[in-house]
Design a protein around this motif. Sequence first.
Motif, PDB file in Angstrom:
ATOM      1  N   TYR A   1       0.829  -1.210   0.000  1.00 45.39           N
ATOM      2  CA  TYR A   1       0.000   0.000   0.000  1.00 45.39           C
ATOM      3  C   TYR A   1       0.865   1.261   0.000  1.00 45.39           C
ATOM      4  O   TYR A   1       0.606   2.200  -0.732  1.00 45.39           O
ATOM      5  CB  TYR A   1      -0.927   0.005   1.217  1.00 45.39           C
ATOM      6  CG  TYR A   1      -1.902   1.163   1.200  1.00 45.39           C
ATOM      7  CD1 TYR A   1      -3.112   1.051   0.530  1.00 45.39           C
ATOM      8  CD2 TYR A   1      -1.599   2.370   1.823  1.00 45.39           C
ATOM      9  CE1 TYR A   1      -4.018   2.103   0.493  1.00 45.39           C
ATOM     10  CE2 TYR A   1      -2.495   3.434   1.792  1.00 45.39           C
ATOM     11  CZ  TYR A   1      -3.689   3.289   1.123  1.00 45.39           C
ATOM     12  OH  TYR A   1      -4.571   4.345   1.087  1.00 45.39           O
ATOM     13  N   ASN A   2       1.887   1.278   0.823  1.00 46.98           N
ATOM     14  CA  ASN A   2       2.724   2.472   0.938  1.00 46.98           C
ATOM     15  C   ASN A   2       3.696   2.648  -0.220  1.00 46.98           C
ATOM     16  O   ASN A   2       3.955   3.771  -0.643  1.00 46.98           O
ATOM     17  CB  ASN A   2       3.510   2.459   2.244  1.00 46.98           C
ATOM     18  CG  ASN A   2       2.642   2.755   3.436  1.00 46.98           C
ATOM     19  OD1 ASN A   2       1.663   3.484   3.344  1.00 46.98           O
ATOM     20  ND2 ASN A   2       2.982   2.176   4.567  1.00 46.98           N
ATOM     21  N   ASP A   3       4.249   1.548  -0.731  1.00 45.52           N
ATOM     22  CA  ASP A   3       5.345   1.651  -1.698  1.00 45.52           C
ATOM     23  C   ASP A   3       4.967   1.368  -3.147  1.00 45.52           C
ATOM     24  O   ASP A   3       5.620   1.872  -4.051  1.00 45.52           O
ATOM     25  CB  ASP A   3       6.484   0.714  -1.290  1.00 45.52           C
ATOM     26  CG  ASP A   3       7.048   1.055   0.080  1.00 45.52           C
ATOM     27  OD1 ASP A   3       6.926   2.224   0.507  1.00 45.52           O
ATOM     28  OD2 ASP A   3       7.601   0.152   0.735  1.00 45.52           O
ATOM     29  N   GLU A   4       3.944   0.569  -3.381  1.00 46.15           N
ATOM     30  CA  GLU A   4       3.613   0.168  -4.750  1.00 46.15           C
ATOM     31  C   GLU A   4       2.273   0.710  -5.241  1.00 46.15           C
ATOM     32  O   GLU A   4       2.127   1.019  -6.415  1.00 46.15           O
ATOM     33  CB  GLU A   4       3.604  -1.362  -4.850  1.00 46.15           C
ATOM     34  CG  GLU A   4       4.953  -1.992  -4.535  1.00 46.15           C
ATOM     35  CD  GLU A   4       4.875  -3.501  -4.464  1.00 46.15           C
ATOM     36  OE1 GLU A   4       4.111  -4.092  -5.257  1.00 46.15           O
ATOM     37  OE2 GLU A   4       5.546  -4.089  -3.605  1.00 46.15           O
ATOM     38  N   HIS A   5       1.307   0.776  -4.369  1.00 47.30           N
ATOM     39  CA  HIS A   5      -0.052   1.201  -4.713  1.00 47.30           C
ATOM     40  C   HIS A   5      -0.058   2.646  -5.188  1.00 47.30           C
ATOM     41  O   HIS A   5       0.393   3.541  -4.482  1.00 47.30           O
ATOM     42  CB  HIS A   5      -0.942   1.039  -3.482  1.00 47.30           C
ATOM     43  CG  HIS A   5      -2.319   1.590  -3.619  1.00 47.30           C
ATOM     44  ND1 HIS A   5      -3.211   1.142  -4.556  1.00 47.30           N
ATOM     45  CD2 HIS A   5      -2.971   2.554  -2.931  1.00 47.30           C
ATOM     46  CE1 HIS A   5      -4.347   1.800  -4.435  1.00 47.30           C
ATOM     47  NE2 HIS A   5      -4.220   2.677  -3.446  1.00 47.30           N
TER      48      HIS A   5
END
Length: 174
Positions: free
Chosen positions: A101-105
């Motif tokens: 969620y934090n790095d790819e989304h």
Amino acid sequence: MSALICGQWLHFYDGWLDKCCFNQPLVLHSDNGAPMKCLTMEAKLEELGVTALLSRPSVSNDNPYSESLFRTLKYRPQWPSKGFNSLTETREWVDNFVTWYNDEHKHSKLNFVSPSQRHAMQDKEILSKRRTVLEEAQGRNPMRWPNGIRNCEPVGPVMLNPDKEPETDVRNVA
């Protein structure tokens, strides 16, 4: 959430409250779901000195960030529809989800940059490069973008319920 996992979480939470919250009133904001309204949860929250603040019925934006996050979480293809088998499995899944969620989304309300990119203030550069690529592609094939290219402007400040005054005497947890 199984009773075992819920009980372990509440035990951890009880210890955390003693160490971190120093006589401040605590509020657990949640939806009106059955687990949050059950007598066992209400009794434990009361024992811990936590006030339960349930969302208003049929109001989906009481806590839009939480609502959005949980919707994203529940609709991930990796979400285990039959639940978790252990606390360890649950923790691993949540850890992987948070990293994704934090790095790819790519978040739509952030003009499709990740929360980490936004937090690191990389969004302006990323969106500028994206605009250049899209404008070049539009120049080669203008029929593909009859309404113009996507918005590539960095979003302004992001806040929770910006039209409301912040509460100063209550600390929200969750």
